[in-house]
Design a protein around this motif. Sequence first.
Motif, PDB file in Angstrom:
ATOM      1  N   ASP A  53       0.831  -1.209   0.000  1.00  0.00           N
ATOM      2  CA  ASP A  53       0.000   0.000   0.000  1.00  0.00           C
ATOM      3  C   ASP A  53       0.866   1.260   0.000  1.00  0.00           C
ATOM      4  O   ASP A  53       0.606   2.201  -0.740  1.00  0.00           O
ATOM      5  CB  ASP A  53      -0.933   0.020   1.210  1.00  0.00           C
ATOM      6  CG  ASP A  53      -2.087  -0.943   1.080  1.00  0.00           C
ATOM      7  OD1 ASP A  53      -2.353  -1.409  -0.051  1.00  0.00           O
ATOM      8  OD2 ASP A  53      -2.725  -1.240   2.109  1.00  0.00           O
ATOM      9  N   GLU A  54       1.906   1.274   0.841  1.00  0.00           N
ATOM     10  CA  GLU A  54       2.793   2.438   0.888  1.00  0.00           C
ATOM     11  C   GLU A  54       3.529   2.635  -0.434  1.00  0.00           C
ATOM     12  O   GLU A  54       3.640   3.756  -0.929  1.00  0.00           O
ATOM     13  CB  GLU A  54       3.797   2.299   2.026  1.00  0.00           C
ATOM     14  CG  GLU A  54       3.188   2.503   3.394  1.00  0.00           C
ATOM     15  CD  GLU A  54       4.227   2.485   4.493  1.00  0.00           C
ATOM     16  OE1 GLU A  54       5.379   2.912   4.254  1.00  0.00           O
ATOM     17  OE2 GLU A  54       3.880   2.052   5.607  1.00  0.00           O
ATOM     18  N   ILE A  59       4.353   5.391  -5.912  1.00  0.00           N
ATOM     19  CA  ILE A  59       4.604   5.289  -7.359  1.00  0.00           C
ATOM     20  C   ILE A  59       3.369   5.581  -8.195  1.00  0.00           C
ATOM     21  O   ILE A  59       3.387   5.375  -9.406  1.00  0.00           O
ATOM     22  CB  ILE A  59       5.187   3.913  -7.751  1.00  0.00           C
ATOM     23  CG1 ILE A  59       4.170   2.787  -7.523  1.00  0.00           C
ATOM     24  CG2 ILE A  59       6.484   3.640  -7.040  1.00  0.00           C
ATOM     25  CD1 ILE A  59       4.564   1.472  -8.163  1.00  0.00           C
ATOM     26  N   ALA A  60       2.295   6.056  -7.557  1.00  0.00           N
ATOM     27  CA  ALA A  60       1.067   6.364  -8.308  1.00  0.00           C
ATOM     28  C   ALA A  60       1.406   7.300  -9.454  1.00  0.00           C
ATOM     29  O   ALA A  60       2.217   8.205  -9.293  1.00  0.00           O
ATOM     30  CB  ALA A  60       0.021   6.987  -7.392  1.00  0.00           C
ATOM     31  N   VAL A  78       2.883  -2.711 -11.653  1.00  0.00           N
ATOM     32  CA  VAL A  78       2.395  -2.068 -12.868  1.00  0.00           C
ATOM     33  C   VAL A  78       2.951  -0.651 -12.868  1.00  0.00           C
ATOM     34  O   VAL A  78       2.590   0.165 -12.028  1.00  0.00           O
ATOM     35  CB  VAL A  78       0.849  -2.044 -12.910  1.00  0.00           C
ATOM     36  CG1 VAL A  78       0.373  -1.327 -14.153  1.00  0.00           C
ATOM     37  CG2 VAL A  78       0.303  -3.447 -12.848  1.00  0.00           C
ATOM     38  N   LEU A  79       3.848  -0.393 -13.797  1.00  0.00           N
ATOM     39  CA  LEU A  79       4.443   0.941 -13.904  1.00  0.00           C
ATOM     40  C   LEU A  79       3.528   1.837 -14.720  1.00  0.00           C
ATOM     41  O   LEU A  79       2.792   1.364 -15.586  1.00  0.00           O
ATOM     42  CB  LEU A  79       5.818   0.841 -14.554  1.00  0.00           C
ATOM     43  CG  LEU A  79       6.832   0.009 -13.771  1.00  0.00           C
ATOM     44  CD1 LEU A  79       8.117  -0.129 -14.570  1.00  0.00           C
ATOM     45  CD2 LEU A  79       7.107   0.630 -12.416  1.00  0.00           C
ATOM     46  N   PRO A  80       3.578   3.144 -14.457  1.00  0.00           N
ATOM     47  CA  PRO A  80       2.742   4.059 -15.250  1.00  0.00           C
ATOM     48  C   PRO A  80       3.159   3.999 -16.715  1.00  0.00           C
ATOM     49  O   PRO A  80       4.341   3.870 -17.028  1.00  0.00           O
ATOM     50  CB  PRO A  80       3.018   5.426 -14.660  1.00  0.00           C
ATOM     51  CG  PRO A  80       4.014   5.248 -13.574  1.00  0.00           C
ATOM     52  CD  PRO A  80       4.376   3.817 -13.480  1.00  0.00           C
ATOM     53  N   GLN A  81       2.168   4.076 -17.589  1.00  0.00           N
ATOM     54  CA  GLN A  81       2.465   4.067 -19.019  1.00  0.00           C
ATOM     55  C   GLN A  81       2.821   5.471 -19.468  1.00  0.00           C
ATOM     56  O   GLN A  81       2.208   6.447 -19.045  1.00  0.00           O
ATOM     57  CB  GLN A  81       1.265   3.552 -19.800  1.00  0.00           C
ATOM     58  CG  GLN A  81       0.954   2.108 -19.477  1.00  0.00           C
ATOM     59  CD  GLN A  81      -0.252   1.618 -20.242  1.00  0.00           C
ATOM     60  OE1 GLN A  81      -0.954   2.386 -20.869  1.00  0.00           O
ATOM     61  NE2 GLN A  81      -0.490   0.322 -20.184  1.00  0.00           N
ATOM     62  N   PRO A  98      -5.517   9.448 -16.187  1.00  0.00           N
ATOM     63  CA  PRO A  98      -6.120   9.484 -14.864  1.00  0.00           C
ATOM     64  C   PRO A  98      -5.318  10.407 -13.950  1.00  0.00           C
ATOM     65  O   PRO A  98      -4.114  10.532 -14.087  1.00  0.00           O
ATOM     66  CB  PRO A  98      -6.025   8.037 -14.380  1.00  0.00           C
ATOM     67  CG  PRO A  98      -5.671   7.219 -15.563  1.00  0.00           C
ATOM     68  CD  PRO A  98      -5.085   8.135 -16.579  1.00  0.00           C
ATOM     69  N   ALA A  99      -6.003  11.026 -13.032  1.00  0.00           N
ATOM     70  CA  ALA A  99      -5.339  11.949 -12.111  1.00  0.00           C
ATOM     71  C   ALA A  99      -4.430  11.159 -11.181  1.00  0.00           C
ATOM     72  O   ALA A  99      -4.816  10.121 -10.662  1.00  0.00           O
ATOM     73  CB  ALA A  99      -6.370  12.710 -11.303  1.00  0.00           C
ATOM     74  N   PRO A 100      -3.198  11.647 -10.974  1.00  0.00           N
ATOM     75  CA  PRO A 100      -2.314  10.961 -10.038  1.00  0.00           C
ATOM     76  C   PRO A 100      -2.791  11.191  -8.612  1.00  0.00           C
ATOM     77  O   PRO A 100      -3.522  12.120  -8.325  1.00  0.00           O
ATOM     78  CB  PRO A 100      -0.957  11.627 -10.280  1.00  0.00           C
ATOM     79  CG  PRO A 100      -1.297  12.966 -10.824  1.00  0.00           C
ATOM     80  CD  PRO A 100      -2.583  12.799 -11.583  1.00  0.00           C
ATOM     81  N   VAL A 101      -2.343  10.319  -7.729  1.00  0.00           N
ATOM     82  CA  VAL A 101      -2.669  10.496  -6.326  1.00  0.00           C
ATOM     83  C   VAL A 101      -1.869  11.695  -5.827  1.00  0.00           C
ATOM     84  O   VAL A 101      -0.679  11.811  -6.097  1.00  0.00           O
ATOM     85  CB  VAL A 101      -2.303   9.225  -5.526  1.00  0.00           C
ATOM     86  CG1 VAL A 101      -2.531   9.426  -4.055  1.00  0.00           C
ATOM     87  CG2 VAL A 101      -3.098   8.051  -6.043  1.00  0.00           C
TER      88      VAL A 101
END
Length: 173
Positions: A53-54, A59-60, A78-81, A98-101
Amino acid sequence: MDLTPYVETLHRELAVAAEAGGDEARALAERLTAPLESATRLTLLSVLSAAVDEITREIAPGSVDVRLRGLDPDFVVVLPQHEDRTEPLDAPPPSPAPAPVPADMDEGGTARVNLRLPAHLKTRAEEVAGSEGLSVNAWLVRVVSAAVDTGAAAPRTSGKARTIGQSFTGWVH
């Protein structure tokens, strides 16, 4: 990830600690070893889940999931595309990312929310999250974050709330 070496290390440490207590303590430690194995594995899984979770928050919009296969956890990263800049000029514009965290998310920690969805909506959320390579939780965090950031609200079906039965408010004299 094989948890067996960690569980065995804990068993050895318990045996060493029991040696100091004599024969009775050693016999008790031996009897406790088998029942403690499942509790140890469950505790290790809880620690791994909290760590995942952390990491996911850090990495969001990427994510990390821990999945249980048999007795051992596996990690799915899963890395960001990244956007492909080689698209033709007449191509339709890509859908918004999508909006990042938000980076300040750690200030309040995390909160657990129990969300009840109709089965068909849950299935659709799982499909969409899976198609984006995300867990449902990571996908929901993105969707809620985007809705909050853009001020988007769920569409209403009508201007009036649906009521069942009758309700009255106020004072009676």
